[in-house]
Design an enzyme around this catalytic site. Structure first.
Site, mmCIF file in Angstrom:
data_model
loop_
_atom_site.group_PDB
_atom_site.id
_atom_site.type_symbol
_atom_site.label_atom_id
_atom_site.label_comp_id
_atom_site.label_asym_id
_atom_site.label_seq_id
_atom_site.Cartn_x
_atom_site.Cartn_y
_atom_site.Cartn_z
ATOM 1 N N HIS A 8 11.654 4.235 -16.160
ATOM 2 C CA HIS A 8 10.625 3.242 -16.515
ATOM 3 C C HIS A 8 9.200 3.677 -16.164
ATOM 4 O O HIS A 8 8.404 2.876 -15.658
ATOM 5 C CB HIS A 8 10.923 1.914 -15.825
ATOM 6 C CG HIS A 8 12.089 1.177 -16.379
ATOM 7 N ND1 HIS A 8 12.669 1.459 -17.590
ATOM 8 C CD2 HIS A 8 12.829 0.149 -15.851
ATOM 9 C CE1 HIS A 8 13.684 0.654 -17.809
ATOM 10 N NE2 HIS A 8 13.823 -0.154 -16.769
ATOM 11 N N HIS A 47 10.673 -6.168 -20.792
ATOM 12 C CA HIS A 47 11.797 -6.162 -19.847
ATOM 13 C C HIS A 47 12.044 -7.528 -19.195
ATOM 14 O O HIS A 47 12.258 -7.613 -17.981
ATOM 15 C CB HIS A 47 11.532 -5.110 -18.759
ATOM 16 C CG HIS A 47 12.761 -4.617 -18.088
ATOM 17 N ND1 HIS A 47 13.593 -5.412 -17.352
ATOM 18 C CD2 HIS A 47 13.323 -3.378 -18.055
ATOM 19 C CE1 HIS A 47 14.588 -4.713 -16.879
ATOM 20 N NE2 HIS A 47 14.464 -3.477 -17.284
ATOM 21 N N GLU A 95 16.426 -4.861 -24.232
ATOM 22 C CA GLU A 95 15.166 -4.093 -24.265
ATOM 23 C C GLU A 95 15.117 -3.215 -25.516
ATOM 24 O O GLU A 95 15.745 -2.148 -25.556
ATOM 25 C CB GLU A 95 15.072 -3.218 -23.021
ATOM 26 C CG GLU A 95 15.230 -3.981 -21.711
ATOM 27 C CD GLU A 95 15.788 -3.100 -20.618
ATOM 28 O OE1 GLU A 95 15.302 -1.969 -20.454
ATOM 29 O OE2 GLU A 95 16.726 -3.538 -19.921
HETATM 30 C C1 GLA Z 1 16.961 -1.209 -17.185
HETATM 31 C C2 GLA Z 1 18.015 -0.209 -16.804
HETATM 32 C C3 GLA Z 1 18.873 -0.756 -15.712
HETATM 33 C C4 GLA Z 1 18.024 -1.202 -14.541
HETATM 34 C C5 GLA Z 1 16.921 -2.128 -15.016
HETATM 35 C C6 GLA Z 1 15.926 -2.446 -13.934
HETATM 36 O O1 GLA Z 1 17.542 -2.330 -17.727
HETATM 37 O O2 GLA Z 1 18.817 0.080 -17.923
HETATM 38 O O3 GLA Z 1 19.753 0.270 -15.285
HETATM 39 O O4 GLA Z 1 17.448 -0.046 -13.948
HETATM 40 O O5 GLA Z 1 16.197 -1.556 -16.057
HETATM 41 O O6 GLA Z 1 16.544 -2.862 -12.790
#
Ligand code: GLA
Length: 393
Positions: free
Chosen positions: A153, A227, A358
């Protein structure tokens, strides 16, 4: 005699006046309808609006602003300039009762201390990049490994943790806020100066639209997403395992123990990954090690704005549809929520208390030449659109 006549004249005049007054009070049915209509017009009808508030102050004393969008029909969204983050999303249920359906924090400090990307804009690259490395135009780039041995991220200070500049706007049938951020060459290890905008728009058709745009002066990976953790029964109101999910995806990208795609693109058929017809999130989750946290390959292949997912919550009747131009969507069933976060209104977030959908390009695409490319070249424009549409049943 004269006095006698004056008396009766007075009585007559008083009677005449009383008669005229009573006539003035009587209204015909049409007049009553008009009067009701006028009263209704005077009643304050909720209307499409956007208001600016202060949400908090960064450690360096920069102010964090909050924009409150309402569409006059019960939908409302609060978005702050820190991380261009959706702080709350009010949605009516089948009885017209409004609940906030996104998990989050009551304060800026809460977001800065403990948020697992609640409601955030995520980038420069959403999801993971294996070992924090990729090679582009013969140069190997090294990013922060902030998720085990991998990059997640956008790194330690991704787009969710920066202050965006906001420009609110109104149009005839929508209100919105355009968030702008300039990611410098080398930020978090990424090449190129990247000028980004994220525009949130709320429409009278109960939609929250998000448009992502970016331009760069040097080739760089870009993969931006939203997100939010959703609970259509209301944030903090239990787990999301009884929510019914539909995904327009015949395939998904299996992952290794570090949640990095192996490179295979596998059919969902005859597996707990098949959401091509509605299934509750909890129906087969025990068959998926660790819960759902996978990139689904959308039938559309990306480009056109098409339906990617539909979620229905039977107790309240809330329906959320997600349309996107992205080729993939990460379905995450809130596996890492473990009760250690107390969120809005004092709600404790236990495992599976929220789900994320997402829209995105695939994880680790800079290292997977067979996946759709995420490389933005100088002179090209990055454009990605996602629409969250709400209804009831
Ligand atoms: C995304 C990732 C998950 C987790 C979340 C944040 O959804 O796919 O594995 O890391 O972000 O917690």
């Amino acid at each position: 005699m004269r006095r006698f006549h004056s008396f009766y004249l007075l009585v007559f005049l008083i009677g005449l006046c009383l008669f005229l007054i009573s006539c003035g009070e009587k209204t015909t049915p049409e007049e009553e309808t008009d009067q009701m209509a006028k009263k209704n017009e005077m009643k304050e009808e909720p209307k499409m609006d956007i208001q600016k508030q202060t949400f908090g102050q960064m450690p360096d004393r920069q102010q964090v602003d909050l924009y409150v969008l309402t569409n006059g029909k019960g939908l409302s969204a609060k978005i702050m300039t820190y991380g261009a983050t959706l702080v709350s999303l009010g949605v009516p249920d089948r009885n017209g009762d409004i609940a906030d359906i996104t998990l989050g924090c009551d304060s800026l400090e809460g977001y800065m201390a403990a948020s697992p990307y609640f409601g955030s804009t995520v980038g420069r690259y959403a999801n993971r990049i294996a070992k924090g490395k990729f090679t582009l135009e013969g140069v190997e780039y090294t990013l922060a490994t902030n998720n085990g041995e991998n990059h997640l991220h956008g790194g330690i200070k991704g787009f969710d943790k920066v202050l965006w500049q906001a420009e609110p706007f109104r149009e005839e049938k929508m209100v919105g806020v355009k968030f702008v951020y300039f990611s410098k060459d080398g930020e978090e290890g990424y090449p190129g100066n990247l000028a980004c905008t994220v525009t949130y728009m709320m429409t009278e058709n109960d939609e929250l639209k998000i448009i992502y745009e970016a331009e760069t002066d040097k080739a760089t990976p870009v993969n931006l997403t939203h997100h939010s953790y959703f609970n259509l029964a209301g944030q903090g109101e239990g787990n999301i395992l009884s929510h019914e999910l539909l995904l327009d995806a015949d395939k998904y990208t299996p992952v290794d123990a570090g949640l990095i795609p192996t490179g295979e693109i596998r059919d969902v058929a005859d597996s707990p990954m098949d959401f091509t017809t509605p299934h509750t999130i909890g129906e087969r989750i025990d068959q998926v090690e660790g819960g759902y946290d996978h990139n689904f390959v959308l039938r559309s292949g990306g480009g056109a704005l098409v339906l990617a997912a539909r979620v229905y919550e039977p107790k309240t009747g809330r329906i959320m549809e997600i349309h996107t131009t992205e080729p993939g969507i990460q379905f995450y069933s809130g596996n890492f929520l473990d009760g250690t976060i107390t969120g809005k209104a004092g709600k404790v977030y236990n495992q599976h208390y929220g789900f994320c959908l997402e829209p995105q390009h695939f994880p680790d695409s800079p290292n997977k030449p067979d996946f759709p490319s995420t490389i933005l070249e100088p002179g090209a424009k990055y454009l990605s659109r996602t629409v969250f549409k709400f209804s009831i049943n």
